[in-house]
Write an enzyme that holds these catalytic residues in place. Structure first.
Site, PDB file in Angstrom:
ATOM      1  N   TYR A  30      -7.557  -3.173   6.283  1.00  0.00           N
ATOM      2  CA  TYR A  30      -7.698  -1.774   5.854  1.00  0.00           C
ATOM      3  C   TYR A  30      -8.689  -1.086   6.795  1.00  0.00           C
ATOM      4  O   TYR A  30      -8.708  -1.400   7.987  1.00  0.00           O
ATOM      5  CB  TYR A  30      -8.121  -1.733   4.368  1.00  0.00           C
ATOM      6  CG  TYR A  30      -7.762  -0.417   3.740  1.00  0.00           C
ATOM      7  CD1 TYR A  30      -6.441   0.017   3.698  1.00  0.00           C
ATOM      8  CD2 TYR A  30      -8.738   0.426   3.235  1.00  0.00           C
ATOM      9  CE1 TYR A  30      -6.110   1.256   3.168  1.00  0.00           C
ATOM     10  CE2 TYR A  30      -8.407   1.660   2.698  1.00  0.00           C
ATOM     11  CZ  TYR A  30      -7.098   2.070   2.665  1.00  0.00           C
ATOM     12  OH  TYR A  30      -6.773   3.296   2.152  1.00  0.00           O
ATOM     13  N   LYS A  72      -3.669  -0.730   1.413  1.00  0.00           N
ATOM     14  CA  LYS A  72      -4.384  -0.530   0.149  1.00  0.00           C
ATOM     15  C   LYS A  72      -3.847  -1.488  -0.921  1.00  0.00           C
ATOM     16  O   LYS A  72      -4.612  -2.069  -1.689  1.00  0.00           O
ATOM     17  CB  LYS A  72      -4.209   0.917  -0.299  1.00  0.00           C
ATOM     18  CG  LYS A  72      -5.159   1.305  -1.360  1.00  0.00           C
ATOM     19  CD  LYS A  72      -5.848   2.595  -1.007  1.00  0.00           C
ATOM     20  CE  LYS A  72      -7.028   2.799  -1.899  1.00  0.00           C
ATOM     21  NZ  LYS A  72      -7.795   3.977  -1.577  1.00  0.00           N
ATOM     22  N   ASP A  93      -4.210   9.834   0.360  1.00  0.00           N
ATOM     23  CA  ASP A  93      -4.285  10.536   1.650  1.00  0.00           C
ATOM     24  C   ASP A  93      -3.314  11.698   1.781  1.00  0.00           C
ATOM     25  O   ASP A  93      -2.685  11.895   2.838  1.00  0.00           O
ATOM     26  CB  ASP A  93      -4.138   9.538   2.810  1.00  0.00           C
ATOM     27  CG  ASP A  93      -5.426   8.739   3.024  1.00  0.00           C
ATOM     28  OD1 ASP A  93      -6.386   8.950   2.252  1.00  0.00           O
ATOM     29  OD2 ASP A  93      -5.479   7.930   3.950  1.00  0.00           O
TER      30      ASP A  93
END
Ligand code: NAD
Length: 544
Positions: free
Chosen positions: A96, A167, A239
């Site tokens: 990540y 994620k 996002d």
């Protein structure tokens, strides 16, 4: 996990979910048609993990390590998670942030077939049909992006897919959310990134982003397809550009099980830091006065959750909001300002304008300053010294990311406060030694929050994700910090213990979900045991 009866031989070795590679036993090789397809020696998972560690050490570049791990994920899922869970603090930055940022930027150039679904807006009217191509019939957790605001890197179009994939890997590695129940999705609504549109290798739609009613109708169709196909599924938005992120969250938060980690997870991890900080001070949250440097999405989201948490201690929401102040690029946010957004207005208070951030500190006398301005070095010596004059233990949180944007370093905060600062930052800093004492700075990383929330939602089949659930997660994170850790300045649990920390937090949130009547499964006698029973462990099953 039972092996599908038709899955044997070569096909079994190429099925990431069931593949065991060199760990297939002699009996399995005999029974499943694997003889001759593998070298003779049978190895166990530990040996395989050691081999992967060895290979990773030989790779000098983090992006290449990311790609190597991504290939491992599509080859042998159990081994992939066993590697990640062997040292989560080490592997998090590889699967990540920060490595995933570069992977998203170069997504089209390295594309090699990935997990998840790509849903283009050109398929409007057929979204459910496309989603039915996903092989799993029970999906409980979707992380979805439209690629418009990937980390601090902006519009990366379909390249944003690295974020839902990465994620979800953390949901599994840090809290044991079973990988087969998760689904990463990218909604392709075009890109306004000219260099992507000009790149012959770009894989997404080469048109400007769709906006307005057409965009929202596409989101609506997506949500209703998820509801139809996977009624127990939680959708986590990731996002999106701020103007879409808030609109989408407000549209669905009271209708389905959903949340936005950028908004709510961020707020919760800051609140967790504050709960940790006040443990050192021996005070209540509602006694604090918070001054934010920055008045954007992060500041207003954190200020609202802090206010709601203060209200749980007996203040009215109005009184609580009055203890949270914003200072943005145009100065202190007061009622006289005419340039405020709806999100800032609850935190605009009656006050004359002030000349500087230091003057604001002297006027308002905050016990906490939180930097979410994106501008480095604004917590300068004068700021830290002003906080240290007013407070015996000033709480100083420079949360702007990445490290180069941090409002101050750990060294600066500890030095200028003569070791009195209670410090945490958005990006990690090394321990600081000052006057013979070593301080361990905490990192306000959302990973303390979202995996635990995911496991709690899964174990309870929660119908909603509420603000109170985020406050509860923050409390559960902070209460795990030991006295010895607090004494060294650390206000978050160590990331090396993230799995245990997540299981504890998930249990506390699950309790709340049952208490509030939001669970869709019967309340078990032992909630901790119930939550734990859902957690995935990366071990091989015996197939024969
Ligand atoms: P944003 O662009 O919405 O807001 C930035 C704010 O800073 C604006 O209100 C702007 O007016 C203000 N600002 C800019 N220059 C300033 C100056 N010189 N003085 C005072 N204020 C100034 O950004 P955002 O989404 O709110 O994110 C802000 C930062 O917070 C980012 O760096 C982000 O990485 C960080 N963040 C960290 C975490 C975390 O560590 N968990 C989570 C979320 C956001």
């Amino acid at each position: 996990m039972t092996l599908p009866t038709e899955l044997r031989g070569y096909a079994l070795l190429h099925n990431a979910r069931y593949n065991k590679g060199s760990a297939f036993t002699q009996a399995e090789r005999e029974a499943l048609g694997l003889n001759g397809l593998l070298p003779d020696l049978v190895q166990d998972l530990h040996m395989q993990i050691a081999r992967i560690h060895g290979q990773l050490e030989a790779i000098p570049d983090d992006l290449q390590k990311y790609l190597f791990l991504s290939d491992l994920q599509s080859r042998n899922q159990t081994l992939y998670y066993a590697v990640l869970m062997s040292d989560p603090a080490h592997f998090m930055p590889l699967v990540y942030t920060p490595t995933v940022g570069e992977a998203c930027q170069k997504f089209d150039h390295f594309f090699r077939g990935t997990r998840g679904l790509y849903l283009p807006i050109t398929a409007k009217g057929r979204i459910k049909q496309l989603m039915q191509n996903w092989p799993e019939k029970d999906v409980r957790f979707i992380v979805v992006t439209d690629g418009e605001r990937i980390l601090g890197l902006g519009d990366l179009g379909v390249g944003g897919m690295g974020i839902p994939i990465g994620k979800l890997a953390l949901y599994t590695a840090c809290a044991g959310v079973p990988p087969d129940l998760t689904l990463p999705i990218t909604l392709d609504v075009g890109t306004n990134n000219a260099s992507l549109q000009d790149d012959p290798l770009y894989l997404g739609l080469r048109s400007e982003r769709v906006r307005g009613a057409a965009y929202m109708a596409f989101i609506d169709e997506f949500v209703s397809a998820v509801q139809d196909l996977y009624p127990k599924c939680c959708i986590q938005w990731e996002d999106f550009a701020n103007f879409n992120a808030y609109g989408i969250l407000d549209r669905y938060r009271d209708k389905i099980c959903t949340y936005n980690d950028d908004i709510q997870g961020t707020a919760a991890v800051a609140l967790a830091g504050l709960y940790g900080g006040i443990r050192i001070k021996g005070e209540k949250l509602s006694q604090q006065t918070v001054l934010f440097l920055g008045g954007g999405a992060a500041a207003t989201g954190i200020a609202e959750l802090i206010s709601e948490a203060m209200a749980l201690e007996g203040l009215t929401l109005e009184q609580a909001r009055a203890r949270n102040w914003l200072y943005d690029v145009n100065g202190l946010i007061t009622q006289a300002r005419t340039d405020l957004t709806d999100f800032q207005k609850p935190f605009s208070h009656a006050h004359p304008a002030v000349a500087s951030f230091v003057a604001a500190i002297e006027a308002i006398k905050p016990t906490v300053i939180i930097g979410v301005s994106t501008v480095p070095k604004l917590f300068n010596q004068a700021v830290i010294e002003a906080m240290s004059r007013i407070n015996a233990r000033p709480i100083i949180f420079p949360y702007s990311n990445p490290t180069s944007r941090s409002e101050c370093t750990a060294q600066e905060a500890y030095t200028w406060s003569q070791g009195r600062a209670i410090f945490a930052s958005g990006s990690p800093f090394d321990p600081v030694t000052l006057g013979g004492k070593t301080f361990i700075p905490g990192q306000g990383n959302n990973v303390y929050i979202f995996p635990a929330m995911g496991l709690a939602v899964l174990a309870t089949e929660a119908s909603r994700v509420t603000q109170e659930m985020f406050i509860c997660t923050a409390q559960a994170v902070a209460e795990q910090v030991t006295q010895a850790q607090l004494d060294s300045g650390l206000i978050y649990p160590p990331q090396s213990h993230i799995l245990e920390a997540s299981l504890h937090a998930a249990t506390r949130v699950a309790q709340l979900i049952f208490d509030r009547g939001l669970a869709r499964v019967p309340r078990p006698a032992d909630i901790a045991q119930h939550v734990r029973s859902y957690a995935y462990t990366p071990v091989y099953q015996n197939y024969v």
